[in-house]
Design a protein around this motif. Structure first.
Motif, PDB file in Angstrom:
ATOM      1  N   LEU A  30      -6.182 -12.527  -0.801  1.00 27.40           N
ATOM      2  CA  LEU A  30      -5.220 -11.564  -0.245  1.00 27.40           C
ATOM      3  C   LEU A  30      -5.486 -10.207  -0.898  1.00 27.40           C
ATOM      4  CD1 LEU A  30      -1.858 -13.594  -0.206  1.00 27.40           C
ATOM      5  CD2 LEU A  30      -3.566 -13.358   1.624  1.00 27.40           C
ATOM      6  N   ALA A  31      -5.122  -9.130  -0.201  1.00 26.50           N
ATOM      7  CA  ALA A  31      -5.412  -7.780  -0.707  1.00 26.50           C
ATOM      8  C   ALA A  31      -4.375  -7.338  -1.732  1.00 26.50           C
ATOM      9  CB  ALA A  31      -5.409  -6.802   0.475  1.00 26.50           C
ATOM     10  N   LYS A  32      -4.772  -6.404  -2.604  1.00 21.36           N
ATOM     11  CA  LYS A  32      -3.834  -5.737  -3.511  1.00 21.36           C
ATOM     12  C   LYS A  32      -2.660  -5.202  -2.671  1.00 21.36           C
ATOM     13  CE  LYS A  32      -5.870  -2.845  -6.358  1.00 21.36           C
ATOM     14  NZ  LYS A  32      -6.378  -1.644  -7.081  1.00 21.36           N
ATOM     15  N   GLU A  74      -1.861  -8.002  -7.836  1.00 20.06           N
ATOM     16  CA  GLU A  74      -2.101  -7.128  -8.994  1.00 20.06           C
ATOM     17  C   GLU A  74      -1.081  -7.391 -10.103  1.00 20.06           C
ATOM     18  OE1 GLU A  74      -1.716  -2.959  -8.110  1.00 20.06           O
ATOM     19  OE2 GLU A  74      -3.642  -2.535  -9.054  1.00 20.06           O
ATOM     20  N   GLU A  75       0.165  -7.648  -9.704  1.00 16.09           N
ATOM     21  CA  GLU A  75       1.222  -7.842 -10.707  1.00 16.09           C
ATOM     22  C   GLU A  75       1.067  -9.190 -11.416  1.00 16.09           C
ATOM     23  OE1 GLU A  75       4.694  -5.095  -8.585  1.00 16.09           O
ATOM     24  OE2 GLU A  75       4.803  -7.280  -8.493  1.00 16.09           O
ATOM     25  N   ILE A  76       0.673 -10.238 -10.674  1.00 21.27           N
ATOM     26  CA  ILE A  76       0.487 -11.534 -11.346  1.00 21.27           C
ATOM     27  C   ILE A  76      -0.750 -11.462 -12.238  1.00 21.27           C
ATOM     28  CG2 ILE A  76      -0.688 -12.563  -9.348  1.00 21.27           C
ATOM     29  CD1 ILE A  76       0.553 -15.250 -10.120  1.00 21.27           C
ATOM     30  N   ARG A 102     -10.543  -9.580  -8.469  1.00 19.32           N
ATOM     31  CA  ARG A 102     -11.167  -8.741  -7.420  1.00 19.32           C
ATOM     32  C   ARG A 102     -10.628  -9.239  -6.088  1.00 19.32           C
ATOM     33  NH1 ARG A 102     -15.426 -11.779  -9.359  1.00 19.32           N
ATOM     34  NH2 ARG A 102     -15.945 -10.146 -10.844  1.00 19.32           N
ATOM     35  N   TYR A 103     -10.826  -8.462  -5.032  1.00 15.68           N
ATOM     36  CA  TYR A 103     -10.170  -8.766  -3.750  1.00 15.68           C
ATOM     37  C   TYR A 103     -11.184  -8.986  -2.633  1.00 15.68           C
ATOM     38  CZ  TYR A 103      -6.232  -7.165  -6.453  1.00 15.68           C
ATOM     39  OH  TYR A 103      -5.292  -7.041  -7.441  1.00 15.68           O
ATOM     40  N   GLN A 154      -3.781 -12.061   7.402  1.00 12.25           N
ATOM     41  CA  GLN A 154      -2.939 -11.850   8.587  1.00 12.25           C
ATOM     42  C   GLN A 154      -1.669 -12.706   8.487  1.00 12.25           C
ATOM     43  OE1 GLN A 154      -6.384 -12.178   8.866  1.00 12.25           O
ATOM     44  NE2 GLN A 154      -6.381  -9.940   9.017  1.00 12.25           N
ATOM     45  N   ILE A 155      -1.828 -13.920   7.953  1.00 13.52           N
ATOM     46  CA  ILE A 155      -0.636 -14.785   7.807  1.00 13.52           C
ATOM     47  C   ILE A 155       0.328 -14.142   6.820  1.00 13.52           C
ATOM     48  CG2 ILE A 155       0.210 -17.033   7.041  1.00 13.52           C
ATOM     49  CD1 ILE A 155      -2.510 -18.229   7.882  1.00 13.52           C
ATOM     50  N   ALA A 156      -0.213 -13.725   5.666  1.00  9.26           N
ATOM     51  CA  ALA A 156       0.649 -13.115   4.628  1.00  9.26           C
ATOM     52  C   ALA A 156       1.330 -11.855   5.152  1.00  9.26           C
ATOM     53  CB  ALA A 156      -0.191 -12.791   3.393  1.00  9.26           C
ATOM     54  N   ASP A 157       0.592 -11.066   5.941  1.00 10.35           N
ATOM     55  CA  ASP A 157       1.167  -9.813   6.475  1.00 10.35           C
ATOM     56  C   ASP A 157       2.307 -10.078   7.447  1.00 10.35           C
ATOM     57  OD1 ASP A 157      -2.015  -7.999   6.604  1.00 10.35           O
ATOM     58  OD2 ASP A 157      -0.573  -8.330   4.971  1.00 10.35           O
TER      59      ASP A 157
END
Ligand code: VAH
Length: 317
Positions: free
Chosen positions: A201-203, A246-248, A262-263, A270-273
């Motif tokens: 997943l992206a930052k 990034e926070e975890i 890294r990402y 798409q699911i997460a979004d």
């Protein structure tokens, strides 16, 4: 007498231990489609395919089951690879359990739902109990449909079935199985192996998350609540944490300073979004005193400590 379906899964493996603790090992029958890797002395297990209605009825009759925890499901990412099977397993197994509860008069039934019932047009922050739900994954569609069936069985036949919309669950006892939120489990394993983590997943991808001990506590509290105190019979919103990769990663670096992330987003982005960032769980707090106990740093500390021990014991080998 408690029957657990899907007892070997990420949630099942931890909830079954908690139920044995609460009700006594001899009163909890764990089932799953294959033998567990380990079974402690005194723990009871039988093979059961969640689609095997006859097998389910036979076990309930021979056990005198009074509570069913139906935890077997195909999760979001895996479900998108095989949507027709995901629908079949998630729905037909629920129908088997609801019919068994109705016909064999099982006292209480638990079935997990998920924040996956929310979709792109659901408000992203502080999502209310009643809101727009247009899920875009078959997993989410099956969980939303399942919630409505649970409410129907309660209203039409008085079947006492209860449900929670879990956020992404993070635990150390079982490796994750096909969830979009499972990067938040994988990341701890990689950090402990001294490896950098390539996140799918992206930052900036915020998701509602929860440490497994909080999820277990919420489940036991919901199941202990008096039936007439529950205003929600579809599925309760449940919240605890909200963070992005990034926070975890920063939380892990406070223990392992060399750790890098890294990402490399894939189809799961798409699911997460399509899911919200944070959840309003005021109904759960008011109806049965829900209160999470873990924040991100406390979860990280506990995860790393427990994973270290399990890895030394060869638990995941
Ligand atoms: C999944 N962990 O990712 C599950 C959960 C909220 C997500 O339902 O599919």
């Amino acid at each position: 007498k408690v029957l657990v379906i899907g007892a070997n899964g990420q949630l099942g493996s931890e909830l079954t231990d908690a139920l044995r603790e609460k009700w006594g090992r001899e009163n909890v029958l764990a089932t799953d489609i294959r033998q567990p890797r380990q079974l402690a002395g005194g723990d009871r297990f039988e093979l059961l395919d969640a689609l095997d209605k006859e097998g389910l009825y036979r076990l309930i009759k021979q056990e005198g089951t009074t509570q069913i925890y139906h935890l077997a499901a195909v999760l979001s990412a895996t479900g998108e690879k095989n949507p027709h099977f995901a629908w079949k397993l998630n729905m037909e197994s629920l129908f088997n359990v609801l019919e068994a509860a109705r016909e064999l008069k099982v006292g209480k039934t638990y079935w997990p739902s998920s924040i996956a019932v929310f979709g792109p047009d659901t408000p992203k922050k502080d999502v209310p109990q009643y809101t727009v739900c247009n899920p875009t994954t078959i997993y989410g569609i099956s969980k939303l449909a399942g919630e409505q069936w649970c409410e129907y069985y309660w209203k039409k036949w008085g079947v006492d079935v209860r449900s929670l919309r879990y956020p992404g669950l993070i635990g150390y006892k079982a490796l994750p199985g096909g969830g979009t939120t499972d990067y938040a489990v994988d990341i701890y394993h990689k950090a402990l192996e001294g490896e950098d983590y390539t996140c799918f997943l992206a930052k900036g991808t915020y998701l509602p998350m929860m440490y497994m001990p909080d999820a277990i506590q919420a489940t036991l509290q919901l199941m202990d609540a008096p039936a007439d105190s529950l205003r929600i019979r579809s599925s309760y919103n449940l919240g605890a944490l909200s963070f992005d990769p990034e926070e975890i990663a920063a939380s892990i670096r406070r223990h392992l300073p060399q750790f890098q992330i890294r990402y490399q987003p894939d189809f799961r982005q798409q699911i997460a979004d399509s899911w919200p960032d944070s959840i309003n769980d005021s109904y759960a707090r008011q109806d049965w005193n829900w209160q999470p106990a873990y924040n991100l740093d406390r979860m990280t500390q506990d995860m790393l400590e427990n994973l270290r021990v399990l890895k030394e014991e060869g638990h995941f080998a």
